[in-house]
Design a protein around this motif. Structure first.
Motif, PDB file in Angstrom:
ATOM      1  N   ILE A  83      -9.358 -96.177  12.473  1.00  0.00           N
ATOM      2  CA  ILE A  83      -9.298 -95.208  11.373  1.00  0.00           C
ATOM      3  C   ILE A  83     -10.633 -94.487  11.232  1.00  0.00           C
ATOM      4  CG2 ILE A  83      -9.026 -94.954   8.868  1.00  0.00           C
ATOM      5  CD1 ILE A  83      -7.013 -97.342   9.044  1.00  0.00           C
ATOM      6  N   GLU A  84     -11.725 -95.242  11.302  1.00  0.00           N
ATOM      7  CA  GLU A  84     -13.053 -94.636  11.180  1.00  0.00           C
ATOM      8  C   GLU A  84     -13.342 -93.674  12.325  1.00  0.00           C
ATOM      9  OE1 GLU A  84     -15.644 -98.014  10.704  1.00  0.00           O
ATOM     10  OE2 GLU A  84     -14.627 -98.555   8.835  1.00  0.00           O
ATOM     11  N   ALA A  85     -12.667 -93.861  13.460  1.00  0.00           N
ATOM     12  CA  ALA A  85     -12.821 -92.960  14.604  1.00  0.00           C
ATOM     13  C   ALA A  85     -11.910 -91.731  14.484  1.00  0.00           C
ATOM     14  CB  ALA A  85     -12.528 -93.709  15.901  1.00  0.00           C
ATOM     15  N   GLY A  86     -11.217 -91.608  13.356  1.00  0.00           N
ATOM     16  CA  GLY A  86     -10.376 -90.439  13.127  1.00  0.00           C
ATOM     17  C   GLY A  86      -8.946 -90.587  13.603  1.00  0.00           C
ATOM     18  N   ARG A  87      -8.536 -91.783  13.915  1.00  0.00           N
ATOM     19  CA  ARG A  87      -7.150 -92.026  14.353  1.00  0.00           C
ATOM     20  C   ARG A  87      -6.309 -92.326  13.112  1.00  0.00           C
ATOM     21  NH1 ARG A  87     -10.179 -94.715  18.822  1.00  0.00           N
ATOM     22  NH2 ARG A  87      -9.480 -93.696  20.743  1.00  0.00           N
ATOM     23  N   TYR A  88      -5.627 -91.308  12.609  1.00  0.00           N
ATOM     24  CA  TYR A  88      -4.864 -91.447  11.370  1.00  0.00           C
ATOM     25  C   TYR A  88      -3.361 -91.537  11.597  1.00  0.00           C
ATOM     26  CZ  TYR A  88      -9.344 -89.857   9.527  1.00  0.00           C
ATOM     27  OH  TYR A  88     -10.683 -89.721   9.244  1.00  0.00           O
ATOM     28  N   HIS A  89      -2.934 -91.449  12.835  1.00  0.00           N
ATOM     29  CA  HIS A  89      -1.508 -91.598  13.155  1.00  0.00           C
ATOM     30  C   HIS A  89      -1.390 -92.853  14.010  1.00  0.00           C
ATOM     31  CE1 HIS A  89      -1.264 -87.932  11.197  1.00  0.00           C
ATOM     32  NE2 HIS A  89      -0.780 -87.140  12.104  1.00  0.00           N
ATOM     33  N   LEU A  90      -1.079 -93.962  13.330  1.00  0.00           N
ATOM     34  CA  LEU A  90      -1.083 -95.268  13.974  1.00  0.00           C
ATOM     35  C   LEU A  90       0.314 -95.849  14.098  1.00  0.00           C
ATOM     36  CD1 LEU A  90      -4.053 -97.152  12.244  1.00  0.00           C
ATOM     37  CD2 LEU A  90      -4.036 -96.102  14.498  1.00  0.00           C
ATOM     38  N   ILE A  91       0.576 -96.415  15.243  1.00  0.00           N
ATOM     39  CA  ILE A  91       1.759 -97.244  15.456  1.00  0.00           C
ATOM     40  C   ILE A  91       1.213 -98.628  15.780  1.00  0.00           C
ATOM     41  CG2 ILE A  91       3.732 -97.736  16.949  1.00  0.00           C
ATOM     42  CD1 ILE A  91       3.882 -94.668  17.447  1.00  0.00           C
ATOM     43  N   VAL A  92       1.590 -99.615  14.977  1.00  0.00           N
ATOM     44  CA  VAL A  92       1.172-100.985  15.252  1.00  0.00           C
ATOM     45  C   VAL A  92       2.371-101.685  15.878  1.00  0.00           C
ATOM     46  CG1 VAL A  92       0.232-103.132  14.345  1.00  0.00           C
ATOM     47  CG2 VAL A  92      -0.481-100.945  13.346  1.00  0.00           C
ATOM     48  N   ILE A 112      -3.332-101.159   5.016  1.00  0.00           N
ATOM     49  CA  ILE A 112      -3.543-100.141   6.058  1.00  0.00           C
ATOM     50  C   ILE A 112      -2.702 -98.908   5.767  1.00  0.00           C
ATOM     51  CG2 ILE A 112      -3.173 -99.596   8.504  1.00  0.00           C
ATOM     52  CD1 ILE A 112      -3.880-102.583   9.056  1.00  0.00           C
ATOM     53  N   GLY A 113      -1.460 -99.110   5.349  1.00  0.00           N
ATOM     54  CA  GLY A 113      -0.590 -97.980   5.015  1.00  0.00           C
ATOM     55  C   GLY A 113      -1.188 -97.108   3.927  1.00  0.00           C
ATOM     56  N   LYS A 114      -1.709 -97.740   2.881  1.00  0.00           N
ATOM     57  CA  LYS A 114      -2.332 -96.985   1.787  1.00  0.00           C
ATOM     58  C   LYS A 114      -3.574 -96.253   2.287  1.00  0.00           C
ATOM     59  CE  LYS A 114      -0.756 -99.971  -1.948  1.00  0.00           C
ATOM     60  NZ  LYS A 114      -1.164-100.981  -2.941  1.00  0.00           N
ATOM     61  N   ARG A 115      -4.379 -96.924   3.096  1.00  0.00           N
ATOM     62  CA  ARG A 115      -5.610 -96.309   3.604  1.00  0.00           C
ATOM     63  C   ARG A 115      -5.298 -95.113   4.495  1.00  0.00           C
ATOM     64  NH1 ARG A 115     -10.320 -99.279   7.069  1.00  0.00           N
ATOM     65  NH2 ARG A 115     -11.706 -97.487   7.123  1.00  0.00           N
ATOM     66  N   TYR A 174     -10.329-104.271  13.710  1.00  0.00           N
ATOM     67  CA  TYR A 174      -9.933-103.444  14.846  1.00  0.00           C
ATOM     68  C   TYR A 174      -9.289-102.138  14.369  1.00  0.00           C
ATOM     69  CZ  TYR A 174      -8.362-102.501  19.623  1.00  0.00           C
ATOM     70  OH  TYR A 174      -8.184-101.962  20.862  1.00  0.00           O
ATOM     71  N   ILE A 175      -8.344-102.251  13.447  1.00  0.00           N
ATOM     72  CA  ILE A 175      -7.644-101.057  12.955  1.00  0.00           C
ATOM     73  C   ILE A 175      -8.579-100.198  12.107  1.00  0.00           C
ATOM     74  CG2 ILE A 175      -5.754-100.247  11.483  1.00  0.00           C
ATOM     75  CD1 ILE A 175      -4.061-102.537  12.650  1.00  0.00           C
ATOM     76  N   SER A 176      -9.479-100.821  11.352  1.00  0.00           N
ATOM     77  CA  SER A 176     -10.455-100.047  10.579  1.00  0.00           C
ATOM     78  C   SER A 176     -11.323 -99.207  11.505  1.00  0.00           C
ATOM     79  CB  SER A 176     -11.335-100.972   9.738  1.00  0.00           C
ATOM     80  OG  SER A 176     -10.589-101.540   8.686  1.00  0.00           O
TER      81      SER A 176
END
Length: 112
Positions: A40-49, A68-71, A35-37
């Motif tokens: 990220i692949e959709a260009g969402r690089y500012h994530l709050i989980v 995920i943090g490293k990616r 789900y999170i990948s």
């Protein structure tokens, strides 16, 4: 898969907030990773989980959030976690991951 497990997201103030409910363990981590990948692949690089709805987390969950943090950082992004459950929070403190992952008590505070 645990029947109470759920994952969803919303976009707010330049952040993608991913909400996880249920347990984060060896049986749910692959679904969270996928789900999170996709985010990220959709260009969402500012994530709050948002893990407020998480009742349990094992070591596979910890490893997932480190990965995920490293990616995210390779995209000059930002990962922030929201944790209020004392038992889940304790795991991050015991492993010292609270020093390398930003942990907040609400999504609103994490956005600041």
């Amino acid at each position: 898969m645990h029947p109470e497990f759920a994952i969803s997201h919303r976009d707010e103030k330049g952040w993608t907030v991913v909400e996880v409910h249920g347990e984060v363990d060896v049986s749910t981590v692959p679904r969270i990773r996928e789900y999170i990948s996709a985010c990220i692949e959709a260009g969402r690089y500012h994530l709050i989980v948002d893990l407020v709805g998480v009742s349990f987390m094992d070591s596979t969950g910890l490893g997932l959030f480190v990965h995920i943090g490293k990616r995210i950082r390779t995209h000059a992004g930002d990962l922030r976690l929201v944790i209020t459950n004392p038992n889940v929070l304790q795991i991050f403190h015991i492993t010292n991951l609270h020093q390398s992952l930003q942990i907040h008590d609400s999504a609103k505070v994490a956005m600041e």
